[in-house]
Each structure stands twice: as structure tokens, then as C-alpha cells.
Design a protein around this motif. Sequence first.
Motif, PDB file in Angstrom:
ATOM      1  N   ASP A  85       3.880  -9.547   5.901  1.00 57.57           N
ATOM      2  CA  ASP A  85       4.570  -9.180   4.667  1.00 57.57           C
ATOM      3  C   ASP A  85       3.966  -7.995   3.928  1.00 57.57           C
ATOM      4  O   ASP A  85       4.011  -7.923   2.702  1.00 57.57           O
ATOM      5  CB  ASP A  85       4.676 -10.385   3.727  1.00 57.57           C
ATOM      6  N   VAL A  86       3.426  -7.050   4.656  1.00 59.95           N
ATOM      7  CA  VAL A  86       3.005  -5.789   4.065  1.00 59.95           C
ATOM      8  C   VAL A  86       4.230  -4.890   3.973  1.00 59.95           C
ATOM      9  O   VAL A  86       5.081  -4.878   4.862  1.00 59.95           O
ATOM     10  CB  VAL A  86       1.907  -5.107   4.927  1.00 59.95           C
ATOM     11  N   SER A  87       4.326  -4.125   2.901  1.00 63.55           N
ATOM     12  CA  SER A  87       5.390  -3.140   2.746  1.00 63.55           C
ATOM     13  C   SER A  87       4.740  -1.791   2.470  1.00 63.55           C
ATOM     14  O   SER A  87       4.371  -1.482   1.340  1.00 63.55           O
ATOM     15  CB  SER A  87       6.316  -3.534   1.597  1.00 63.55           C
ATOM     16  N   LEU A  88       4.572  -1.002   3.527  1.00 62.95           N
ATOM     17  CA  LEU A  88       3.886   0.290   3.438  1.00 62.95           C
ATOM     18  C   LEU A  88       4.853   1.402   3.055  1.00 62.95           C
ATOM     19  O   LEU A  88       5.905   1.555   3.661  1.00 62.95           O
ATOM     20  CB  LEU A  88       3.228   0.638   4.778  1.00 62.95           C
ATOM     21  N   GLN A  89       4.478   2.179   2.061  1.00 65.17           N
ATOM     22  CA  GLN A  89       5.175   3.406   1.695  1.00 65.17           C
ATOM     23  C   GLN A  89       4.284   4.561   2.137  1.00 65.17           C
ATOM     24  O   GLN A  89       3.194   4.746   1.590  1.00 65.17           O
ATOM     25  CB  GLN A  89       5.400   3.476   0.178  1.00 65.17           C
ATOM     26  N   ALA A  90       4.729   5.321   3.136  1.00 63.08           N
ATOM     27  CA  ALA A  90       3.910   6.406   3.671  1.00 63.08           C
ATOM     28  C   ALA A  90       4.713   7.699   3.699  1.00 63.08           C
ATOM     29  O   ALA A  90       5.869   7.711   4.133  1.00 63.08           O
ATOM     30  CB  ALA A  90       3.428   6.069   5.073  1.00 63.08           C
ATOM     31  N   SER A  91       4.114   8.777   3.220  1.00 63.03           N
ATOM     32  CA  SER A  91       4.776  10.078   3.310  1.00 63.03           C
ATOM     33  C   SER A  91       3.751  11.147   3.671  1.00 63.03           C
ATOM     34  O   SER A  91       2.602  11.098   3.224  1.00 63.03           O
ATOM     35  CB  SER A  91       5.492  10.435   2.005  1.00 63.03           C
ATOM     36  N   GLN A  92       4.199  12.060   4.511  1.00 70.10           N
ATOM     37  CA  GLN A  92       3.373  13.161   4.989  1.00 70.10           C
ATOM     38  C   GLN A  92       2.046  12.662   5.560  1.00 70.10           C
ATOM     39  O   GLN A  92       0.981  13.185   5.268  1.00 70.10           O
ATOM     40  CB  GLN A  92       3.167  14.197   3.892  1.00 70.10           C
ATOM     41  N   VAL A  93       2.145  11.634   6.391  1.00 71.09           N
ATOM     42  CA  VAL A  93       0.982  11.056   7.063  1.00 71.09           C
ATOM     43  C   VAL A  93       1.016  11.494   8.523  1.00 71.09           C
ATOM     44  O   VAL A  93       2.051  11.426   9.175  1.00 71.09           O
ATOM     45  CB  VAL A  93       0.993   9.514   6.951  1.00 71.09           C
ATOM     46  N   HIS A  94      -0.120  11.943   9.010  1.00 73.70           N
ATOM     47  CA  HIS A  94      -0.265  12.320  10.418  1.00 73.70           C
ATOM     48  C   HIS A  94      -1.076  11.245  11.120  1.00 73.70           C
ATOM     49  O   HIS A  94      -2.229  10.984  10.744  1.00 73.70           O
ATOM     50  CB  HIS A  94      -0.964  13.667  10.562  1.00 73.70           C
TER      51      HIS A  94
ATOM     52  N   PRO B 112       0.822  -1.214   0.000  1.00 72.14           N
ATOM     53  CA  PRO B 112       0.000   0.000   0.000  1.00 72.14           C
ATOM     54  C   PRO B 112       0.859   1.269   0.000  1.00 72.14           C
ATOM     55  O   PRO B 112       1.995   1.276   0.466  1.00 72.14           O
ATOM     56  CB  PRO B 112      -0.795  -0.117   1.299  1.00 72.14           C
ATOM     57  N   VAL B 113       0.273   2.336  -0.536  1.00 73.41           N
ATOM     58  CA  VAL B 113       0.879   3.657  -0.534  1.00 73.41           C
ATOM     59  C   VAL B 113      -0.112   4.601   0.137  1.00 73.41           C
ATOM     60  O   VAL B 113      -1.292   4.621  -0.216  1.00 73.41           O
ATOM     61  CB  VAL B 113       1.164   4.143  -1.974  1.00 73.41           C
ATOM     62  N   ILE B 114       0.372   5.370   1.116  1.00 72.25           N
ATOM     63  CA  ILE B 114      -0.469   6.356   1.786  1.00 72.25           C
ATOM     64  C   ILE B 114       0.294   7.673   1.814  1.00 72.25           C
ATOM     65  O   ILE B 114       1.412   7.730   2.320  1.00 72.25           O
ATOM     66  CB  ILE B 114      -0.841   5.925   3.221  1.00 72.25           C
ATOM     67  N   GLN B 115      -0.313   8.727   1.246  1.00 73.96           N
ATOM     68  CA  GLN B 115       0.334  10.031   1.198  1.00 73.96           C
ATOM     69  C   GLN B 115      -0.630  11.134   1.599  1.00 73.96           C
ATOM     70  O   GLN B 115      -1.820  11.089   1.244  1.00 73.96           O
ATOM     71  CB  GLN B 115       0.858  10.333  -0.209  1.00 73.96           C
ATOM     72  N   ASN B 116      -0.104  12.136   2.317  1.00 75.66           N
ATOM     73  CA  ASN B 116      -0.873  13.323   2.690  1.00 75.66           C
ATOM     74  C   ASN B 116      -2.216  12.959   3.299  1.00 75.66           C
ATOM     75  O   ASN B 116      -3.261  13.463   2.893  1.00 75.66           O
ATOM     76  CB  ASN B 116      -1.073  14.241   1.481  1.00 75.66           C
ATOM     77  N   THR B 117      -2.195  12.063   4.260  1.00 74.87           N
ATOM     78  CA  THR B 117      -3.416  11.531   4.868  1.00 74.87           C
ATOM     79  C   THR B 117      -3.322  11.652   6.381  1.00 74.87           C
ATOM     80  O   THR B 117      -2.243  11.561   6.945  1.00 74.87           O
ATOM     81  CB  THR B 117      -3.628  10.074   4.416  1.00 74.87           C
ATOM     82  N   VAL B 118      -4.473  11.842   7.025  1.00 72.46           N
ATOM     83  CA  VAL B 118      -4.543  11.987   8.475  1.00 72.46           C
ATOM     84  C   VAL B 118      -5.342  10.839   9.076  1.00 72.46           C
ATOM     85  O   VAL B 118      -6.453  10.540   8.616  1.00 72.46           O
ATOM     86  CB  VAL B 118      -5.201  13.334   8.859  1.00 72.46           C
ATOM     87  N   PHE B 119      -4.764  10.191  10.103  1.00 67.97           N
ATOM     88  CA  PHE B 119      -5.448   9.197  10.923  1.00 67.97           C
ATOM     89  C   PHE B 119      -5.645   9.838  12.288  1.00 67.97           C
ATOM     90  O   PHE B 119      -4.692   9.999  13.037  1.00 67.97           O
ATOM     91  CB  PHE B 119      -4.626   7.908  11.038  1.00 67.97           C
ATOM     92  N   ASN B 120      -6.870  10.219  12.612  1.00 67.47           N
ATOM     93  CA  ASN B 120      -7.148  11.017  13.794  1.00 67.47           C
ATOM     94  C   ASN B 120      -8.300  10.419  14.600  1.00 67.47           C
ATOM     95  O   ASN B 120      -9.380  10.179  14.054  1.00 67.47           O
ATOM     96  CB  ASN B 120      -7.505  12.442  13.358  1.00 67.47           C
ATOM     97  N   GLN B 121      -8.055  10.169  15.874  1.00 66.51           N
ATOM     98  CA  GLN B 121      -9.056   9.713  16.836  1.00 66.51           C
ATOM     99  C   GLN B 121      -9.735   8.399  16.445  1.00 66.51           C
ATOM    100  O   GLN B 121     -10.925   8.201  16.666  1.00 66.51           O
ATOM    101  CB  GLN B 121     -10.093  10.806  17.095  1.00 66.51           C
TER     102      GLN B 121
END
Length: 174
Positions: free
Chosen positions: A119-128, A95-104
Motif C-alpha cells: 500500500d505504498v503510493s509513490l509520486q515520482a517525477s524526473q527520476v532516473h 513518498p515523493v521523489i523528484q529530480n533524483t537519480v538511482f544509479n548502480q
Amino acid sequence: YYPYGGGVYCENSSPTIKGCIIQGNIANQGGGGGIFCYNSSPIIEECHINSNETDDVGGGLYARDGSSPQVFHCTFYDNTADYGGGCYLRNESNPVIQNTVFNQNSANNTGGGIFLKDDVSLQASQVHIIFNDAEGLGGGLYVNNAETNLLYCLIADNQGSSGGGAYFRNNSSG
């Protein structure tokens, strides 16, 4: 038979979900209160995934069996599950997650914000990953036998019994 995907169910497909509100859905005894992916790699962009729930895995998003969702500019807010309140990602996916917020988001067990396994390989950038809660391990992020590449991410003000911000175990890397 188990109910999956209270809001959106993706199987052997890769739709684009853009500008949507996926809210108030339930998928008990299966998972993916908001969105469920089985062998699917949707593009999820500019969406609000809010107040979804399951008594199993992935309150906001549950992706498994080769599913590699791409999530851009989204908000996961106030989702609830036993494991992976915001999202639960597993089984050989990228999965790829970018510019995303996980809140509450909250987990009655482990992984309040994001749960990664098998065996998940997460690519995350600018995630809060902020203000999430787990009664067990990894209030913000839980990683078990998985890999993460976090770039310019914020993990703050999360709560868990161990690893309030992040919990890594069993051959995991970050």
C-alpha cells in the motif's frame, strides 16, 4: 533488537536533511544502510546517498509504517541490499521523489533500484533509474501491492532475472 539506519535513524520525526553525504554505512540484520524511517517523513534534499549496505532491506533508504519521505535532487549510487538496493518503501506511505537519480544500486534478491510494497503510493517525477541490478525480479523498479505515478522518468539499462526495467505484481498499478 535489530540494527536499523546505519547512517541516519528517524523515528516519529520529520527532520530536514539537506546537502549531506551519507556514505559507507552498514545496517545488517535490520535495514536502511544509509537512512531508516519509522513513522517519519523527512525531507531529504540535495544529498548523496552512496555505498551504503545491509543484508536485509533498503541499502540507501528504508521507510516503513506510515513514513512518507520527500526526496528532492538526490543521488542514490552504489547501495546494496537483499531487497531494495537503492531504497525500500513499504506500509501505507506516500513518498515523493523528484529530480533524483538511482544509479548502480544492487539487490541480492529483488528491486535493484527501488522496491515498493504494501500500500505504498509513490509520486515520482524526473527520476532516473539507471544501471541498477537485481539477481531476482525488478532490476530497476519492483512494485508489489503498491501504486506508482511516474512522470517524466527514465528507466534504462537495468538488469534482473525478470522485469529488468520494472516488475509489477499483486494489485499494483503504474
